[in-house]
Design a protein around this motif. Structure first.
Motif, mmCIF file in Angstrom:
data_model
loop_
_atom_site.group_PDB
_atom_site.id
_atom_site.type_symbol
_atom_site.label_atom_id
_atom_site.label_comp_id
_atom_site.label_asym_id
_atom_site.label_seq_id
_atom_site.Cartn_x
_atom_site.Cartn_y
_atom_site.Cartn_z
ATOM 1 N N ARG A 104 -1.047 9.753 4.302
ATOM 2 C CA ARG A 104 0.293 9.211 4.530
ATOM 3 C C ARG A 104 0.227 7.756 5.006
ATOM 4 N N ALA A 105 -0.688 7.470 5.931
ATOM 5 C CA ALA A 105 -0.837 6.109 6.445
ATOM 6 C C ALA A 105 -1.281 5.152 5.347
ATOM 7 N N ASP A 106 -2.229 5.597 4.523
ATOM 8 C CA ASP A 106 -2.731 4.753 3.438
ATOM 9 C C ASP A 106 -1.621 4.454 2.435
ATOM 10 N N ALA A 107 -0.828 5.491 2.095
ATOM 11 C CA ALA A 107 0.271 5.298 1.147
ATOM 12 C C ALA A 107 1.321 4.349 1.726
ATOM 13 N N ALA A 108 1.598 4.482 3.034
ATOM 14 C CA ALA A 108 2.595 3.609 3.676
ATOM 15 C C ALA A 108 2.145 2.153 3.641
ATOM 16 N N VAL A 109 0.860 1.913 3.932
ATOM 17 C CA VAL A 109 0.333 0.548 3.920
ATOM 18 C C VAL A 109 0.423 -0.039 2.514
ATOM 19 N N ARG A 110 0.062 0.757 1.521
ATOM 20 C CA ARG A 110 0.126 0.268 0.132
ATOM 21 C C ARG A 110 1.558 -0.107 -0.255
ATOM 22 N N GLN A 111 2.524 0.734 0.143
ATOM 23 C CA GLN A 111 3.919 0.454 -0.200
ATOM 24 C C GLN A 111 4.430 -0.794 0.515
ATOM 25 N N LEU A 112 4.056 -0.969 1.782
ATOM 26 C CA LEU A 112 4.477 -2.155 2.523
ATOM 27 C C LEU A 112 3.933 -3.429 1.888
ATOM 28 N N LEU A 113 2.655 -3.410 1.528
ATOM 29 C CA LEU A 113 2.056 -4.594 0.912
ATOM 30 C C LEU A 113 2.616 -4.822 -0.487
ATOM 31 N N GLY A 114 2.851 -3.746 -1.219
ATOM 32 C CA GLY A 114 3.444 -3.876 -2.550
ATOM 33 C C GLY A 114 4.839 -4.481 -2.488
#
Length: 649
Positions: free
Chosen positions: A244-254
Motif C-alpha cells: 500500500r505504501a509503495d503504491a501510494a508513493v508511486r501515485q503521488l510521484l506520478g
C-alpha cells in the motif's frame, strides 16, 4: 534628555513626497493642517495613506530610503504611553539582554501588549486589528496549515480576491510574509494584534490551543521535547502495508509528473499526511480522492518507503536526512529516467518530506530557451563570449538562478574547452562538463573545489553560490588568472551585488576589473491563455504601479479552467535586469565610492526589469497581482517612477 528634533521630521518627508510626485504642495499643506488639528499625534504618512495619496508600501520604501521611520521609543513618548525615565530603564536592559525593546517594556510592566501593538502599527504602517471582534472564516485554515501558523504565531484574517490578510505576533518578520506570498500565490497584507487575541483566534480557527510563551521559555520547551522523545525502534512493515505504501508513493510521484510539479511536500500532521505540490512556484493542494485516505492511514509507512528509495536510515527519526533516487517512468508513451531528490525533516507530529522532481526534459540547453527579452538575451550572450571575468546571477531562492547557470554553460559548451562545476547539490547531470558536489562534512567546500579546479586547466568554472569570504576571494582570483567564472548571489537587485561583495571584503580594484556583469531575475506566472479575460484590478493595486489609471492599457487575468487547474495561471517565464559596468561604474567601485553614487551611475548601463515587465503586461501575459507578489518592491517603485516620466513627456 532631548530626543525630539526641533524641526519635525515629517516636513522633510513631505518635501520628499512632493519631489517624488506622490503629492502636490497643496495636498501636503492640507495633510499637515489635518495633523495639527488632530487631538493625538498621528504621523503624516498615516494621514496620506488614509487619504489614498500613497500606498503603505510606497510610504515604507520612502521612509527607509530617507531614514525617516520613527523609532518605537519616540512614538511611545509622543503618545504618552511611557515616561522618559521608564524608557531609559528599558533601553539599559535592552543593552544587557539583547531583546526587542517592545518585548522588554511589556515584560517589565511599563506598557500593555495592546498599547505596544497600536504604536507598533503606526511605526510599521500596518493596521492594528482586534481579532476578538472579527468573525473568522474557517475555510482560511486551508490556506495556511495549522503547524505553519503555530510555528510562526500567526492567523489568517481574511482573503478577498488576491489579497490575504494575516495577523502576525511579529509583524517585522518580512521573511514569513514573503514565504506566504510565494507558497499561497496571494498578495500578503500584514496586520498585528495582541498575543492573547492571536491565541484565541488560533483556537477558533484550528480548534487547538497555541502556546504564547516568551522566547526563552519556548527554547526550554524545545529542549525538553528533544530529550524526552520516545526511544526510536525500527518499524518492520508487513507485506500488505508495504504494498500500500509503495503504491501510494508511486501515485503521488506520478501525479507530480503529470502536473509538471517541481516539488512534492508531505507534512506529517495529527492523524494525517498533508500533501501539497509546487506547481508554477506555488504550493497547491490537489484532490487526491481515495489516495488521501491511503496516505492518512499509512502515513509513517509512506515516509519510510521514500526513505528506503533514497537509501536513508529508516530507524533515524531525530535528525534531518538527505538522499536521492532515480525512477523509470512512462512519459508520452515511452519510458524515461527521472531523478528525485529527498529531504527529511523531523517535526512535532513526525517526519516531513520534500521530494524535488528533476525531470531531464526540463533541463535547459541554451540561453534562448529561458524566455528573457531579446535585448537581455543578446547582451548576455555577449558577456558569455568574454574569455575571463565573473558573471553573477542574483535573486531569491526559487527564482531560477541554477537553471540560468546551466543554460549559460550549455551555450558556452564546445568540445575544445573544459568546463568544471561545484554545486550544492547537483540538480541536473550533464555529460558535456565535469560536475562536483559540495560536501562540507568532509571538507569539500566551494573554496576547496576552486583551488583544485585551478590545477585542472579549465576555461570555464561554475560555482553554485558565493556565500563566504574565502569562496569570494578564490573566485575573483580565478577570474584574474584568465578563467570565465559563473556563480550566484542572494541579492534583491543587480547593483546590490556591489554591497554584498564589499561585505565579503573583496578588494575594490579586483572587483572593478573582474566583474563582467550581473543578471538579477525573477520567475512570474503566465496568465492562462485558454481562460484569459479582461478585468479591472483594484484601484489600490493600480496606484502601486501608476500615478493615475493608465489610458489604453488593458489588464487580463485567468478565469480558471481545466487547462490551468482553475488557478488562472499556466507556466512561468523569466523577467530580469542586466547590469554591465561601464567605465564610470568601474572607477566608482575601485575608488570605494558611496553606494548611492554607483547606483546612480549604473542606471545608464542597466537593462531595466521594468521594460521587460511592461512588455509582458501590455501583451496580457501577466497581471499586477502577480507582479506585486514576485517583484522586489524597488522594481515596483521604479515602475511607478518611469510611469510618471512617461506621463510627463
Amino acid at each position: 534628555m532631548a530626543r525630539m528634533s526641533p524641526t519635525p521630521p515629517e516636513t522633510r518627508l513631505g518635501d520628499l513626497l512632493v519631489q517624488e510626485g506622490f503629492v502636490t504642495k497643496e495636498q501636503l499643506e492640507a495633510a499637515l493642517q489635518e495633523q495639527r488639528e488632530r487631538p493625538g499625534y498621528v504621523p503624516l504618512g498615516q494621514i496620506l495613506v488614509g487619504w489614498k495619496l500613497v500606498t503603505p508600501k510606497q510610504l515604507t520604501l520612502l521612509l527607509e530610503r530617507a531614514e525617516k521611520r520613527p523609532r518605537l521609543g519616540e512614538l511611545l513618548l509622543r503618545h504618552g504611553a511611557i515616561t522618559e525615565q521608564r524608557l531609559d530603564e528599558a533601553l539599559r536592559q535592552q543593552k544587557l539582554k539583547h531583546r526587542p525593546l517592545g518585548e522588554l517594556l511589556v515584560r517589565m510592566g511599563f506598557i500593555t501588549d495592546e498599547a505596544l501593538r497600536q504604536v507598533l502599527s503606526i511605526q510599521l504602517n500596518i493596521a492594528y486589528v482586534d481579532l476578538d471582534r472579527v468573525e473568522l472564516d474557517r475555510g482560511l485554515a486551508r490556506i495556511i496549515n495549522r503547524s505553519y501558523a503555530r510555528r510562526h504565531l500567526l492567523v489568517p484574517v481574511s482573503c478577498l480576491g488576491q489579497v490575504l490578510t494575516v495577523s502576525m505576533a511579529d509583524p517585522t518578520n518580512t521573511t514569513v510574509a514573503d514565504d506566504l506570498a510565494r507558497s499561497t500565490g496571494h498578495v500578503v497584507q500584514v496586520v498585528t494584534s495582541t498575543l492573547d487575541s492571536i491565541r484565541r483566534a488560533f483556537k477558533r480557527l484550528y480548534d487547538e490551543d497555541v502556546e504564547v510563551a516568551p522566547p526563552a521559555v519556548e527554547e526550554d520547551l524545545l529542549e525538553v521535547r528533544a530529550t524526552e522523545e520516545d526511544e526510536v525502534r525500527p518499524r518492520y512493515l508487513d507485506a500488505a502495508t508495504d504494498r500500500r505504501a509503495d503504491a501510494a508513493v508511486r501515485q503521488l510521484l506520478g501525479l507530480a509528473l503529470s502536473k509538471d510539479a517541481s516539488d512534492v511536500h508531505l507534512e506529517m500532521l495529527a492523524g494525517r499526511l498533508h500533501a501539497r505540490f509546487r506547481i508554477d512556484g506555488i504550493l497547491r493542494e490537489l484532490d487526491l480522492g481515495p489516495l488521501q485516505r491511503v496516505c492518512d492511514e499509512n502515513a509513517r509507512e509512506v515516509v519510510s518507503r521514500i526513505k528506503v528509495l533514497g537509501k536513508l536510515d529508516i530507524a533515524e527519526h531525530r535528525r534531518p536526512q538527505d538522499g536521492a533516487f532515480r525512477a523509470r517512468v512512462e512519459r508520452d508513451g515511452r519510458a524515461v529516467n527521472v531523478d528525485f531528490r529527498i529531504s527529511i525533516l523531523p517535526g512535532y507530529y513526525g517526519e516531513s518530506v520534500v521530494v524535488r522532481v528533476l525531470d531531464r526534459r526540463n533541463a535547459p540547453t541554451s540561453i534562448d530557451q529561458l524566455g528573457f527579452s531579446e535585448r537581455i538575451t543578446t547582451r548576455l550572450k555577449q558577456l558569455l563570449s568574454r574569455p575571463s571575468g565573473i558573471l553573477l546571477i542574483t535573486g531569491p531562492t526559487g527564482s531560477g538562478k541554477s537553471t540560468t547557470l546551466y543554460a549559460a554553460l550549455m551555450t558556452l559548451y564546445r568540445p575544445e574547452i573544459r568546463i568544471l562545476t561545484a554545486e550544492d547539490p547537483i540538480e541536473y547531470v550533464y555529460e558535456q562538463f565535469s560536475q562536483s558536489e559540495v560536501n562540507e562534512r568532509i571538507g569539500n567546500t566551494f573554496a576547496r573545489y576552486l583551488r583544485a579546479f585551478l590545477r585542472h586547466d579549465p576555461e570555464v568554472i561554475m560555482i553554485g553560490e558565493i556565500r563566504d569570504e574565502e569562496t569570494a576571494e578564490m573566485a575573483f582570483r580565478a577570474a584574474q588568472t584568465g578563467h570565465l567564472l559563473l556563480s550566484t548571489l542572494h541579492t534583491n537587485d543587480a547593483i546590490s551585488t556591489v554591497t554584498r561583495l564589499r561585505d565579503m571584503n573583496v578588494d575594490p580594484n579586483i572587483l572593478a576589473s573582474s566583474l563582467l556583469g550581473v543578471l538579477s531575475q525573477r520567475l512570474i506566472r503566465s496568465v492562462c491563455p485558454e481562460c484569459r479575460e479582461e478585468y479591472t484590478p483594484s484601484a489600490d493595486l493600480v496606484r502601486e504601479f501608476f500615478p493615475a489609471p493608465p489610458e489604453g492599457l488593458s489588464f487580463y487575468r485567468g478565469r480558471g479552467c481545466a487547462n490551468c487547474d482553475y488557478s488562472g495561471y499556466r507556466g512561468r517565464s523569466s523577467v530580469a535586469e542586466l547590469w554591465r559596468p561601464n567605465e564610470d561604474d568601474v572607477i566608482g567601485i575601485s575608488k570605494g565610492a558611496p553606494f548611492e553614487r554607483i547606483r546612480e551611475s549604473s542606471r545608464r548601463t542597466t537593462i531595466s526589469m521594468v521594460d521587460d515587465v511592461m512588455d509582458r503586461l501590455t501583451a496580457g501575459k501577466t497581471n499586477l497581482e502577480e507582479l506585486i507578489r514576485v517583484l522586489p518592491y524597488s522594481s515596483v517603485y521604479q515602475f511607478r517612477q518611469e510611469a510618471v516620466g512617461r506621463a510627463a513627456s
